[in-house]
Structures are given as C-alpha cells and as structure tokens.
Design an enzyme around this catalytic site. Sequence first.
Site, mmCIF file in Angstrom:
data_model
loop_
_atom_site.group_PDB
_atom_site.id
_atom_site.type_symbol
_atom_site.label_atom_id
_atom_site.label_comp_id
_atom_site.label_asym_id
_atom_site.label_seq_id
_atom_site.Cartn_x
_atom_site.Cartn_y
_atom_site.Cartn_z
ATOM 1 N N HIS A 44 150.584 -8.006 46.396
ATOM 2 C CA HIS A 44 149.323 -8.475 46.952
ATOM 3 C C HIS A 44 148.812 -9.616 46.090
ATOM 4 O O HIS A 44 148.624 -9.456 44.886
ATOM 5 C CB HIS A 44 148.305 -7.333 46.980
ATOM 6 C CG HIS A 44 146.945 -7.757 47.452
ATOM 7 N ND1 HIS A 44 146.687 -8.169 48.741
ATOM 8 C CD2 HIS A 44 145.765 -7.863 46.784
ATOM 9 C CE1 HIS A 44 145.427 -8.491 48.856
ATOM 10 N NE2 HIS A 44 144.832 -8.322 47.696
ATOM 11 N N LYS A 62 140.693 -14.617 45.180
ATOM 12 C CA LYS A 62 141.999 -15.278 45.158
ATOM 13 C C LYS A 62 142.135 -16.294 46.297
ATOM 14 O O LYS A 62 142.548 -17.437 46.083
ATOM 15 C CB LYS A 62 143.120 -14.221 45.256
ATOM 16 C CG LYS A 62 143.126 -13.192 44.146
ATOM 17 C CD LYS A 62 144.262 -12.205 44.284
ATOM 18 C CE LYS A 62 144.124 -11.321 45.501
ATOM 19 N NZ LYS A 62 142.939 -10.415 45.431
ATOM 20 N N ASP A 100 147.809 -13.116 50.722
ATOM 21 C CA ASP A 100 147.748 -11.666 50.931
ATOM 22 C C ASP A 100 149.069 -10.990 50.595
ATOM 23 O O ASP A 100 149.149 -10.187 49.665
ATOM 24 C CB ASP A 100 147.304 -11.333 52.357
ATOM 25 C CG ASP A 100 146.957 -9.854 52.502
ATOM 26 O OD1 ASP A 100 146.512 -9.253 51.506
ATOM 27 O OD2 ASP A 100 147.131 -9.308 53.605
#
Length: 306
Positions: free
Chosen positions: A140, A161, A179
């Site tokens: 992730h 992020k 992702d």
Amino acid sequence: MKALSLDQLVKHFSLKVLVGDDQLQTEIKQPRVHRPGLEFVGHFDFFPTERIQILGRKEITYLHKLSHEERKLRIGNIVQYHPPCFIVTAGEEGLTYLTQYCTEEKIPLLVTKEPTGTTDFIIKLDSYLVKELAPEMTLHGVCMNVFGIGILIRGDSGVGKSETAHTLIGRGHRLVADDIVVLKKLSAQTLLGTNDEKTKEFLALRSIGLLNVVRSYGQRAFQNETRISLDIKLTKWEKDALNNDLEQEPTFTDYMGVKISSIEIQLQPGRDVAGLIEAAANNWYLRQQGYSAAEDFLSRLESEFS
C-alpha cells in the site's frame, strides 16, 4: 514458481503458429531463452530443456545443408527432450522437415511474422520473460518517478501520500502507481515498481475523488514502470524527534532481498513535503556519483582552520 502461457507469448509478439494450435496453454517458467547451436552438433551436457528454443538463420541454414538422415538425427536428438516450443526467426520457408518432427512430438513451432534479427528478438523476449516471471509483491503506497528516480512513498492511511503525489505531478514528475504498488524483483539489485492495471493512471484524492492523471494532465504525468531507488516513509510530526546531524546514517528497506535506500519525512502544516522528496531524490543521485555534501562542508572547514 510463476508461469505464463505460450498463448500470452504468441499474442504479445504476434507470432505465427505452424504447429501446436491446441498446445498454446503450455506453461513457460524459465525467464531466459536458448539457442541450440551446440546441441545440433551433439553437445548436450548443459542443455536447458525447459527454456524456449530459438532457431535463427545460422541454425536453419545449418539444418538445410545436412543430408536427410543426418538432419533427422540432429533434430531428433533435440525434440526428444520436449522443450516448451521452438521459435524460428528466419522465416517459414523450407521448414517442412521441422514441422514434421514438431507435429510428431507435439511441440509447438512458432515463427516471427516480421523479419527481425535473431539477437534483437532474443533481447526483447528475454526482457519480457524476466518481467513477467519475476517474483513480485504488492504494498500500500504510491510509486513516483522524480527526476528519473523511482521512489516509493509509504505511510499510514490518510497521512497524505496521494496528495503529495498530486503536488509532484504538478511539478512535472510522473505517477507510476497509487494505492496498490506492484514490486517485481528482476535481479538481486533491481526492483521494478509498477501498477496492477486496474488502478493504472488513477490517483485517489480525499474530498476530490478519483483523477485520471493522463486525462487531466497529459501523458507526461504517467509512466507504467520505474526502477525503485528510494523508499520514503511519511510519518506524523513528533516534537524534538528530527535528527539535525550533518548527514544521516544510511538506512535501507528490504523488499524480497533487494535493499532500497530509505528515509523518513515527518509531516507538519507548512512543510513542503513534495520539495523535500525532490531534495531527497537529488541527494540520492549525488551520492551515487560519489558526492557527499556533508563531507564537502567538513573539508571546507578543515581547509579554513588548517
């Protein structure tokens, strides 16, 4: 062990199937191909039988020059090992005898549709197989290419992020994955970062939703893969936790046995995180060239006081 079907190979390289239409589910597991020159003259000590066998103009010309009986012997010596397939790069003219033996032994025989140099084709095929059969894992995070340097951006959910990636895209850098990042181990020193196809080109931003970065910012905003050189973890701000030494001790993150340089960037309102990532990328590059700003600074001090 990972595998891909012969059918995938046929489609990717637009190969013509001369023999073996019903055997295209044959699994390919070896990431390298083989050119059986030595085997045709009788040397089988190191014959990699599980690899795809490539027949170029040299091999085909050699077989054409043999007598019928000698040719039968030479080809028979190889087909008895049942390699996954033969690929001919010298055209399909005069392959009646090879077609016969492959039909009898149920070995797929493929031909490149367009004339191509055998060496060039082997390089392309090897590269494709190495990527497709490489050990892989998912994590992730976000993967970016910043100044030509592949960077992983990790951190807890909601830390920022994707927002940081969006800022970097605005500064001219490229998204690779958001992702779900797919990592492929190409060698003991090489880690490739890519996407899982389903999320390709998409960036998820809280309060905004999904963005297709290519549609929004053009093709320059995206690339499909990058070699990973730097692992950056975004963490919440902790007072007095930052290290202000001239140069940090190098730290690494291990991914499938490949060690990647890593750093931590703490977040606080007003900090230019994207700018810090750019600085980290530049600093990593200079270190690869043998330059250390800290060493440079200390040498200047020594010169000043000597």
